[in-house]
Enzyme design. Structure first.
Site, PDB file in Angstrom:
ATOM      1  N   LYS A  22       0.568  -0.889  -0.213  1.00 38.67           N
ATOM      2  CA  LYS A  22      -0.232   0.649   0.042  1.00 38.67           C
ATOM      3  C   LYS A  22       1.187   1.377  -0.162  1.00 38.67           C
ATOM      4  O   LYS A  22      -0.053   2.432  -0.769  1.00 38.67           O
ATOM      5  CB  LYS A  22      -1.121   0.132   0.927  1.00 38.67           C
ATOM      6  CG  LYS A  22      -1.705   1.535   1.287  1.00 38.67           C
ATOM      7  CD  LYS A  22      -2.319   1.426   3.052  1.00 38.67           C
ATOM      8  CE  LYS A  22      -1.421   1.723   3.843  1.00 38.67           C
ATOM      9  NZ  LYS A  22      -1.679   2.584   4.374  1.00 38.67           N
ATOM     10  N   ASN A  23       1.561   1.511   1.068  1.00 42.09           N
ATOM     11  CA  ASN A  23       2.820   2.189   0.583  1.00 42.09           C
ATOM     12  C   ASN A  23       4.260   2.190   0.070  1.00 42.09           C
ATOM     13  O   ASN A  23       3.890   3.796  -0.551  1.00 42.09           O
ATOM     14  CB  ASN A  23       3.618   2.268   2.331  1.00 42.09           C
ATOM     15  CG  ASN A  23       2.628   2.352   3.567  1.00 42.09           C
ATOM     16  OD1 ASN A  23       1.935   3.060   3.390  1.00 42.09           O
ATOM     17  ND2 ASN A  23       3.711   2.069   4.466  1.00 42.09           N
ATOM     18  N   ARG A 101      -4.028   9.914   4.347  1.00 37.77           N
ATOM     19  CA  ARG A 101      -2.684  11.531   5.272  1.00 37.77           C
ATOM     20  C   ARG A 101      -2.540  11.062   3.750  1.00 37.77           C
ATOM     21  O   ARG A 101      -1.956  12.137   3.283  1.00 37.77           O
ATOM     22  CB  ARG A 101      -1.881  11.451   6.313  1.00 37.77           C
ATOM     23  CG  ARG A 101      -1.346  12.044   6.172  1.00 37.77           C
ATOM     24  CD  ARG A 101      -0.508  12.247   7.838  1.00 37.77           C
ATOM     25  NE  ARG A 101       0.258  13.337   8.181  1.00 37.77           N
ATOM     26  CZ  ARG A 101       0.043  14.732   8.578  1.00 37.77           C
ATOM     27  NH1 ARG A 101      -1.358  14.258   8.406  1.00 37.77           N
ATOM     28  NH2 ARG A 101       1.079  14.953   8.491  1.00 37.77           N
ATOM     29  N   CYS A 125      -4.785   8.380  10.413  1.00 33.51           N
ATOM     30  CA  CYS A 125      -4.635   7.647  11.475  1.00 33.51           C
ATOM     31  C   CYS A 125      -3.997   9.054  12.323  1.00 33.51           C
ATOM     32  O   CYS A 125      -3.421   9.838  12.196  1.00 33.51           O
ATOM     33  CB  CYS A 125      -3.930   6.354  11.450  1.00 33.51           C
ATOM     34  SG  CYS A 125      -4.200   4.969  10.855  1.00 33.51           S
ATOM     35  N   ARG A 130       2.333  14.215  12.870  1.00 35.32           N
ATOM     36  CA  ARG A 130       3.406  14.423  11.503  1.00 35.32           C
ATOM     37  C   ARG A 130       2.675  15.514  10.560  1.00 35.32           C
ATOM     38  O   ARG A 130       1.955  15.325   9.611  1.00 35.32           O
ATOM     39  CB  ARG A 130       2.669  13.035  10.684  1.00 35.32           C
ATOM     40  CG  ARG A 130       2.633  11.463  11.443  1.00 35.32           C
ATOM     41  CD  ARG A 130       2.713  10.179  10.273  1.00 35.32           C
ATOM     42  NE  ARG A 130       0.618  10.035  10.523  1.00 35.32           N
ATOM     43  CZ  ARG A 130       0.211   9.284   9.655  1.00 35.32           C
ATOM     44  NH1 ARG A 130       0.923   8.380   9.504  1.00 35.32           N
ATOM     45  NH2 ARG A 130      -1.052   9.172   9.700  1.00 35.32           N
ATOM     46  N   PRO A 131       3.659  16.982  10.459  1.00 39.70           N
ATOM     47  CA  PRO A 131       3.044  17.638   9.771  1.00 39.70           C
ATOM     48  C   PRO A 131       3.188  18.129   8.190  1.00 39.70           C
ATOM     49  O   PRO A 131       4.514  17.204   7.920  1.00 39.70           O
ATOM     50  CB  PRO A 131       4.190  18.777  10.648  1.00 39.70           C
ATOM     51  CG  PRO A 131       5.099  18.528  11.216  1.00 39.70           C
ATOM     52  CD  PRO A 131       4.871  16.893  11.907  1.00 39.70           C
ATOM     53  N   VAL A 132       2.701  18.346   7.470  1.00 33.56           N
ATOM     54  CA  VAL A 132       3.486  18.566   6.682  1.00 33.56           C
ATOM     55  C   VAL A 132       4.150  19.967   6.281  1.00 33.56           C
ATOM     56  O   VAL A 132       4.313  20.006   4.992  1.00 33.56           O
ATOM     57  CB  VAL A 132       1.944  19.148   5.689  1.00 33.56           C
ATOM     58  CG1 VAL A 132       0.867  17.486   6.095  1.00 33.56           C
ATOM     59  CG2 VAL A 132       0.915  20.360   6.199  1.00 33.56           C
ATOM     60  N   ASP A 133       4.342  20.411   7.569  1.00 27.18           N
ATOM     61  CA  ASP A 133       5.664  21.523   6.808  1.00 27.18           C
ATOM     62  C   ASP A 133       6.484  21.344   6.066  1.00 27.18           C
ATOM     63  O   ASP A 133       7.208  22.331   4.788  1.00 27.18           O
ATOM     64  CB  ASP A 133       6.372  22.271   8.198  1.00 27.18           C
ATOM     65  CG  ASP A 133       6.460  21.174   9.104  1.00 27.18           C
ATOM     66  OD1 ASP A 133       6.252  20.582   9.101  1.00 27.18           O
ATOM     67  OD2 ASP A 133       7.623  21.952   9.589  1.00 27.18           O
ATOM     68  N   LEU A 134       7.496  20.329   6.715  1.00 28.21           N
ATOM     69  CA  LEU A 134       8.111  19.416   6.090  1.00 28.21           C
ATOM     70  C   LEU A 134       7.847  19.987   3.695  1.00 28.21           C
ATOM     71  O   LEU A 134       8.929  19.652   3.035  1.00 28.21           O
ATOM     72  CB  LEU A 134       8.615  18.140   6.411  1.00 28.21           C
ATOM     73  CG  LEU A 134       9.074  18.357   8.055  1.00 28.21           C
ATOM     74  CD1 LEU A 134       9.658  16.745   7.485  1.00 28.21           C
ATOM     75  CD2 LEU A 134      10.584  19.019   8.050  1.00 28.21           C
ATOM     76  N   ASP A 316       5.549   0.718  11.446  1.00 25.29           N
ATOM     77  CA  ASP A 316       4.663  -0.008  11.374  1.00 25.29           C
ATOM     78  C   ASP A 316       4.493  -0.931  11.687  1.00 25.29           C
ATOM     79  O   ASP A 316       3.036  -1.823  11.643  1.00 25.29           O
ATOM     80  CB  ASP A 316       4.533   0.683   9.900  1.00 25.29           C
ATOM     81  CG  ASP A 316       3.846   1.679   8.701  1.00 25.29           C
ATOM     82  OD1 ASP A 316       3.224   2.372  10.137  1.00 25.29           O
ATOM     83  OD2 ASP A 316       3.588   2.034   7.828  1.00 25.29           O
ATOM     84  N   ILE A 338       9.852   7.727  16.074  1.00 24.59           N
ATOM     85  CA  ILE A 338       9.335   8.307  14.975  1.00 24.59           C
ATOM     86  C   ILE A 338       7.910   9.020  15.100  1.00 24.59           C
ATOM     87  O   ILE A 338       7.816  10.114  14.828  1.00 24.59           O
ATOM     88  CB  ILE A 338       8.342   7.441  14.411  1.00 24.59           C
ATOM     89  CG1 ILE A 338       9.914   6.456  13.622  1.00 24.59           C
ATOM     90  CG2 ILE A 338       8.402   7.611  12.236  1.00 24.59           C
ATOM     91  CD1 ILE A 338      10.980   7.127  13.373  1.00 24.59           C
ATOM     92  N   ARG A 408      -8.583  -0.574   5.598  1.00 25.50           N
ATOM     93  CA  ARG A 408      -7.694   0.749   5.211  1.00 25.50           C
ATOM     94  C   ARG A 408      -5.803   0.065   4.075  1.00 25.50           C
ATOM     95  O   ARG A 408      -5.019   0.326   3.768  1.00 25.50           O
ATOM     96  CB  ARG A 408      -6.919   1.934   6.188  1.00 25.50           C
ATOM     97  CG  ARG A 408      -8.192   2.319   5.795  1.00 25.50           C
ATOM     98  CD  ARG A 408      -7.330   3.335   6.693  1.00 25.50           C
ATOM     99  NE  ARG A 408      -6.581   4.770   6.446  1.00 25.50           N
ATOM    100  CZ  ARG A 408      -5.217   5.131   7.103  1.00 25.50           C
ATOM    101  NH1 ARG A 408      -6.101   4.818   8.187  1.00 25.50           N
ATOM    102  NH2 ARG A 408      -4.518   5.866   6.102  1.00 25.50           N
TER     103      ARG A 408
END
Length: 429
Positions: A22-23, A101, A125, A130-134, A316, A338, A408
């Site tokens: 999936k990933n 996400r 989840c 898990r910020p999207v700023d990166l 995971d 993580i 999922r």
């Protein structure tokens, strides 16, 4: 809402076909936005997240055709043909993005191809910030203008993106994937430093190369991308790699039940950190001509685990390892480096008799002789898998609620486990 019932106590014996990852599949599907030619992806798992990404891409104008079995894809997965002949919408709406996400992965390809994108802040989840700023800072390095408005990220590059040196302050799989896809349509050379090294990154990069992108350093923490703003990529046929997380989960299912399973299609080279820990616990793992064999004694030894970016032990599989250690001899310290909020499975395992104490970023697991079946609730994708493992070895019946989390990331989990002797069924409300 469906539930899963498990009556524990059976050792798992047999074979399990490992599905496509999936990933890996999700960013590969997003890569269809980089070409106006067909991108044909095979070995796709039949999962809720795959359907969500397909719906999102269709919203942007990607035509999607299915080849083969529409029910479960058979033993080697589904095949989808994706054609983004023209982008009809550059907004990724909240109703679609909130479900997953990985939806943020359309941001880079859209702004690179169309010069603009508007993407809702992603959901998924609840296992940490898990910020999207990166993602956003890296796109700014490539020349995009970023703004936030009413829960949406707006990115604009009316003159196109330009190659640049991007240095990630911390390793991020999603940000690496997003910027890698954006860079192939940027003008000139980009260098991505401190890039994630997960196999899914390499799978994406190899597919992009087959589509005509120029990328070097694949598999390392520094990627060089030689982009071209004036032309889109070509189409290609590409097979998604096998799911190392699914393989690790079923390896632990064999281990916790004292079973003997062949994981068909699994690759040892993708699972080295996991295999090392399983071996230290007393599990026998060996490579075969068709995959990986996992066998275990009735009792294992406690081993300490710290999650790390690849090639370290994957986050995971942390919840599943916690379940495995809950019935091992001795104690195990499980440290999560993580995500800061990935112990939500612990209270549910405790309902089944597990002895787990959380101290900040670590949990101390003291093995017990036996778990007991109980009604439990899945809180996220991998937590749900840990409850399945616990249920397989618990006395009596375990009822798992909110199993949409399982759907999922695990394809036909009841069928695969029952085929090896587990007493497991899905029950509709």
């Amino acid at each position: 809402m469906d539930k899963i019932r498990i009556r524990g106590g059976n050792s798992l014996i047999g074979e399990i076909q490992i599905s496509g990852a999936k990933n890996a599949a999700l960013p590969l599907m997003a890569a269809s936005l980089l070409t106006d030619k067909p991108l044909v992806l095979s070995n796709l798992p039949h999962l809720a997240d795959i359907s969500t990404m397909a719906n999102l891409l269709n919203h942007h104008g990607v035509s999607i055709g299915m080849q083969g079995d529409d029910t479960n894809g058979g033993p080697t997965g589904r095949t989808l043909s994706l054609l983004a002949g023209g982008i009809k919408n550059t907004t990724a709406p909240y109703d679609l993005v909130r479900q997953m996400r990985a939806s943020i992965l359309v941001l880079g390809p859209l702004v690179a191809r169309e010069g603009r994108a508007r993407v809702s802040m992603p959901g998924g989840c609840a296992i940490g910030s898990r910020p999207v700023d990166l993602h956003l800072r890296a796109l700014e390095e490539l020349g995009a203008e970023i703004s936030l408005d009413a829960g949406y990220v707006e990115a604009r590059a009316p003159k196109g993106l330009r190659g640049s040196r991007v240095i990630f302050p911390t390793v991020s799989v999603g940000a690496t994937e997003n910027i890698l896809m954006a860079a192939v349509l940027a003008e000139g050379k980009s260098e991505i430093c401190n890039a994630a090294r997960e196999p899914e990154i390499s799978d994406l990069a190899c597919c992009l190369v087959e589509m005509g992108a120029q990328i070097t350093g694949i598999g390392s923490d520094t990627l060089q991308v030689y982009g071209c703003r004036t032309s889109l990529l070509n189409g290609t046929n590409y097979s998604v790699e096998v799911d190392r997380i699914e393989a690790g989960t079923y390896a632990m299912a064999a281990a916790i039940t004292g079973g003997n399973i062949i994981l068909k299609g699994a690759q040892v080279n993708l699972m080295e950190a996991v295999i090392n820990k399983l071996s230290a616990a007393g599990v026998c793992v060996s490579e075969t001509s068709i995959g990986v064999r996992v066998s275990a004694p009735s009792r294992l030894k406690g081993v300490d685990v710290t999650t790390e970016p690849y090639p370290g032990f994957p986050t995971d599989l942390q919840a599943q390892m916690t379940a495995l250690m809950s019935t091992a001899d001795g104690a195990a310290m499980i440290t999560e480096s993580i995500f800061e909020n990935r112990f939500m499975h612990v209270p549910e395992l405790a309902r089944m008799g597990a002895d787990v104490t959380v101290h900040g970023a670590s949990s101390l697991v003291r093995g017990v002789k036996k778990l007991a079946g109980a009604p439990v609730m899945a809180t996220d994708l991998r937590a749900s898998a840990s409850l399945v493992l616990a249920g397989l070895v618990a006395d009596g019946d375990t009822w798992i609620n909110r199993v949409y989390h399982i759907d999922r990331g695990y394809e036909r989990i009841e069928e695969k486990l029952s085929g090896c002797g587990a007493e497991i069924e899905r029950v509709s409300s």
